[in-house]
Write a protein that holds these residues in place. Structure first.
Motif, PDB file in Angstrom:
ATOM      1  N   GLN A 260       6.455  26.392 -14.527  1.00  0.00           N
ATOM      2  CA  GLN A 260       6.880  26.572 -13.134  1.00  0.00           C
ATOM      3  C   GLN A 260       8.263  27.216 -13.091  1.00  0.00           C
ATOM      4  OE1 GLN A 260       6.399  22.324 -12.171  1.00  0.00           O
ATOM      5  NE2 GLN A 260       4.923  22.911 -10.588  1.00  0.00           N
ATOM      6  N   GLU A 261       9.145  26.750 -13.953  1.00  0.00           N
ATOM      7  CA  GLU A 261      10.507  27.290 -14.005  1.00  0.00           C
ATOM      8  C   GLU A 261      10.479  28.778 -14.373  1.00  0.00           C
ATOM      9  OE1 GLU A 261      13.304  25.929 -13.063  1.00  0.00           O
ATOM     10  OE2 GLU A 261      14.440  27.715 -13.659  1.00  0.00           O
ATOM     11  N   ALA A 262       9.571  29.148 -15.291  1.00  0.00           N
ATOM     12  CA  ALA A 262       9.464  30.557 -15.688  1.00  0.00           C
ATOM     13  C   ALA A 262       8.962  31.410 -14.517  1.00  0.00           C
ATOM     14  CB  ALA A 262       8.524  30.689 -16.886  1.00  0.00           C
ATOM     15  N   PHE A 263       8.035  30.882 -13.731  1.00  0.00           N
ATOM     16  CA  PHE A 263       7.561  31.629 -12.555  1.00  0.00           C
ATOM     17  C   PHE A 263       8.704  31.802 -11.548  1.00  0.00           C
ATOM     18  CE2 PHE A 263       2.913  32.517 -12.158  1.00  0.00           C
ATOM     19  CZ  PHE A 263       2.561  32.207 -13.468  1.00  0.00           C
ATOM     20  N   ARG A 264       9.542  30.785 -11.387  1.00  0.00           N
ATOM     21  CA  ARG A 264      10.679  30.890 -10.473  1.00  0.00           C
ATOM     22  C   ARG A 264      11.686  31.912 -11.013  1.00  0.00           C
ATOM     23  NH1 ARG A 264      15.612  29.622  -9.582  1.00  0.00           N
ATOM     24  NH2 ARG A 264      15.923  28.784 -11.661  1.00  0.00           N
ATOM     25  N   GLU A 265      12.006  31.772 -12.266  1.00  0.00           N
ATOM     26  CA  GLU A 265      13.009  32.629 -12.888  1.00  0.00           C
ATOM     27  C   GLU A 265      12.609  34.109 -12.864  1.00  0.00           C
ATOM     28  OE1 GLU A 265      15.939  31.822 -14.066  1.00  0.00           O
ATOM     29  OE2 GLU A 265      16.415  33.810 -14.922  1.00  0.00           O
ATOM     30  N   HIS A 266      11.329  34.375 -13.121  1.00  0.00           N
ATOM     31  CA  HIS A 266      10.857  35.766 -13.209  1.00  0.00           C
ATOM     32  C   HIS A 266      10.241  36.248 -11.899  1.00  0.00           C
ATOM     33  CE1 HIS A 266      11.542  36.288 -17.540  1.00  0.00           C
ATOM     34  NE2 HIS A 266      11.347  34.973 -17.578  1.00  0.00           N
ATOM     35  N   HIS A 267      10.376  35.459 -10.865  1.00  0.00           N
ATOM     36  CA  HIS A 267       9.780  35.784  -9.569  1.00  0.00           C
ATOM     37  C   HIS A 267       8.306  36.160  -9.749  1.00  0.00           C
ATOM     38  CE1 HIS A 267       9.872  36.401  -5.351  1.00  0.00           C
ATOM     39  NE2 HIS A 267       9.476  37.648  -5.430  1.00  0.00           N
ATOM     40  N   GLY A 268       7.572  35.226 -10.370  1.00  0.00           N
ATOM     41  CA  GLY A 268       6.159  35.492 -10.668  1.00  0.00           C
ATOM     42  C   GLY A 268       5.253  35.177  -9.507  1.00  0.00           C
ATOM     43  N   LEU A 269       5.711  35.370  -8.294  1.00  0.00           N
ATOM     44  CA  LEU A 269       4.859  35.117  -7.136  1.00  0.00           C
ATOM     45  C   LEU A 269       5.384  35.907  -5.953  1.00  0.00           C
ATOM     46  CD1 LEU A 269       5.816  31.839  -5.377  1.00  0.00           C
ATOM     47  CD2 LEU A 269       6.856  32.461  -7.542  1.00  0.00           C
ATOM     48  N   GLN A 270       4.445  36.241  -5.067  1.00  0.00           N
ATOM     49  CA  GLN A 270       4.850  36.865  -3.809  1.00  0.00           C
ATOM     50  C   GLN A 270       4.460  35.907  -2.689  1.00  0.00           C
ATOM     51  OE1 GLN A 270       4.039  41.155  -3.712  1.00  0.00           O
ATOM     52  NE2 GLN A 270       4.298  41.189  -5.916  1.00  0.00           N
ATOM     53  N   CYS A 271       3.182  35.912  -2.259  1.00  0.00           N
ATOM     54  CA  CYS A 271       2.827  34.949  -1.198  1.00  0.00           C
ATOM     55  C   CYS A 271       2.656  33.544  -1.743  1.00  0.00           C
ATOM     56  CB  CYS A 271       1.575  35.404  -0.455  1.00  0.00           C
ATOM     57  SG  CYS A 271       0.011  34.919  -1.225  1.00  0.00           S
ATOM     58  N   GLY A 272       2.345  33.419  -3.034  1.00  0.00           N
ATOM     59  CA  GLY A 272       2.246  32.099  -3.647  1.00  0.00           C
ATOM     60  C   GLY A 272       0.882  31.448  -3.627  1.00  0.00           C
ATOM     61  N   PHE A 273      -0.087  32.088  -2.981  1.00  0.00           N
ATOM     62  CA  PHE A 273      -1.391  31.421  -2.849  1.00  0.00           C
ATOM     63  C   PHE A 273      -2.077  31.230  -4.196  1.00  0.00           C
ATOM     64  CE2 PHE A 273      -5.860  30.881  -1.981  1.00  0.00           C
ATOM     65  CZ  PHE A 273      -5.849  29.985  -0.920  1.00  0.00           C
ATOM     66  N   CYS A 274      -1.993  32.242  -5.060  1.00  0.00           N
ATOM     67  CA  CYS A 274      -2.683  32.166  -6.357  1.00  0.00           C
ATOM     68  C   CYS A 274      -1.897  31.357  -7.379  1.00  0.00           C
ATOM     69  CB  CYS A 274      -2.942  33.571  -6.906  1.00  0.00           C
ATOM     70  SG  CYS A 274      -1.440  34.445  -7.464  1.00  0.00           S
TER      71      CYS A 274
END
Lengths: 155, 264
Positions: free
Chosen positions: A88-102
């Motif tokens: 989860q921290e890696a997704f936050r750090e790398h901005h691995g989401l846009q709308c977040g649904f997936c």
């Protein structure tokens, strides 16, 4: 109606379901664990990905009764209190989401990959994520996040 | 989803009895095709009898020149089996290219073969290796098993228990996947066996079939160039939004050459 009991995120739960009740319905509507999403409902998008007995599965394409006696983990079980899971921290750090649904499905799929492959290449990640669709097409940062998250999980 | 009666089978015999005893019973293996089918009401059985978890139908053994795989073995288990990889690496390649990781964790070989989707991968291996499909009643030769689109030689309620794949000298499977579903638009399984070369094509027609003209050419000269000049007729091949029949006919030649090359 059938009785089912399973362990969800370490907690023993049980309930009454119909044969046709999908596992994702049991999680979202019976257990109110709405972090697991229903995207396509046709086994393609992976937003409903959870772990059953340690393996990633699509909870929209399983009946709740098929998870009887199983160990289930969902996105809600990852963080340790206020401390995000390394993926989860890696997704936050790398901005691995846009709308977040997936994102919940992406993260559950990614943690399954990291358990098998502690240091996946970009190609490994792209191949593994074939069953997770991002309609925002945010794959570039998702792939970066998964590579970093897998390394962090195995550091 | 519509209401049906879910029954978990305790054994193969129990599953057969439960299907026979239902108004309109169907077997469920991994459910990766059946559950979406039920959601869409393309099938509406009164009873769904679950055999996916039966321990007797799991597992892989390699002995006596054949690889025996229990029908409820998942694609992921086959894909990651060192025993299968050692004996028939083409089978692990095939299994690892089915669907996606989550589908491979649930979907089973027996379910795929019994369903006989025209674009499924496993029918290519069953025909291409000349496998034997073992059921709770009899043994069925791979060449006799696939009878038409979603049709097989299985009787109503007959249950595949395992499939025996003879170990070939060389084999390879090459497919041109649909980029979304990973189903085969065309897949070609080529095997050099004790009884000669076998070439099986999946995805292109109503059901998997053998390309006998290619087999004859490869028996004379097992090299990709042996297939030069062999053209496949588009008559009767599948056409859909993904590929015309003519395109599929062309792909059969391309995939066959790549599979021969991959045999090394």
């Amino acid at each position: 109606m059938a009785s089912v009991s399973m362990t969800i995120n370490g907690k023993q739960v049980s309930g009454e379901v119909e044969g046709r009740t999908l596992l994702v319905e049991f999680l979202r509507e019976h257990q109110r664990l709405t972090g697991t999403h229903v995207g396509c409902d046709t086994t393609q998008c992976g937003a409903c990905t959870i772990h059953m007995n340690g393996e990633a599965v699509k909870s929209c394409t399983m009946l709740a009764v098929q998870a009887d006696s199983a160990e289930v983990s969902t996105i809600e079980g990852l963080a340790n209190g206020d401390e995000l899971h390394p993926m989860q921290e890696a997704f936050r750090e790398h901005h691995g989401l846009q709308c977040g649904f997936c994102t919940p499905g992406m993260i559950m799929s990614a943690t399954a990959l990291a358990k098998r492959n502690p240091s996946p290449s970009e190609a490994d990640v792209r191949h593994w994520l074939e069953g997770n669709l991002c309609r925002c097409t945010g794959y570039h940062n998702i792939v970066k996040a998964v590579m970093a998250g897998a390394r962090a999980m195995n550091a | 989803m519509y209401e049906f009666n879910y029954q978990k089978a305790g054994s193969v015999a129990d599953a057969a009895a439960k299907v026979a005893g239902a108004d309109d019973g169907t077997l469920m293996a991994g459910g990766m095709t059946l559950i979406p089918t039920l959601k869409q009401r393309l099938a509406m059985p009164s009873d769904v009898v679950d055999i996916g978890q039966l321990a007797d139908l799991q597992g892989i053994s390699v002995a006596g020149g054949k690889v025996s795989i229990g029908s409820m073995t998942t694609h992921d288990t086959v894909a990651n089996s060192a025993d299968v990889k050692g004996a028939i690496p083409a089978l692990t390649v095939l299994a690892s290219g089915i669907g996606d990781p989550m589908v491979r964790n649930r979907g089973t070989m027996g379910g795929s073969v019994a369903n006989n989707d025209p674009a499924a991968d496993y029918p290519g291996a069953v025909l291409g290796l000349g496998a034997t499909v073992v059921t709770d009643k009899r043994e069925i030769a791979g060449d006799d098993f696939f009878t038409g689109m979603f049709e097989t030689a299985l009787d109503e309620g007959e249950i595949i228990t395992r499939i025996d794949f003879p170990v070939p000298t060389k084999a390879a499977y090459t497919k041109f996947p649909n980029p979304a579903s990973r189903y085969a638009i065309v897949g070609v399984f080529v095997a050099q066996t004790a009884d000669g070369v076998r070439v099986a094509v999946t995805g292109a027609g109503g059901t998997a079939f053998r390309a006998t003209e290619m087999e004859a050419a490869l028996n004379a000269n097992f090299s990709p160039s042996a297939l030069d000049g062999i053209s496949v007729s588009a008559d009767g091949l599948n056409k859909d939004i993904h590929a015309s029949a003519e395109y599929r006919a062309h792909l059969i030649g391309v995939m066959a050459k790549r599979a021969v090359a991959a045999c090394g």
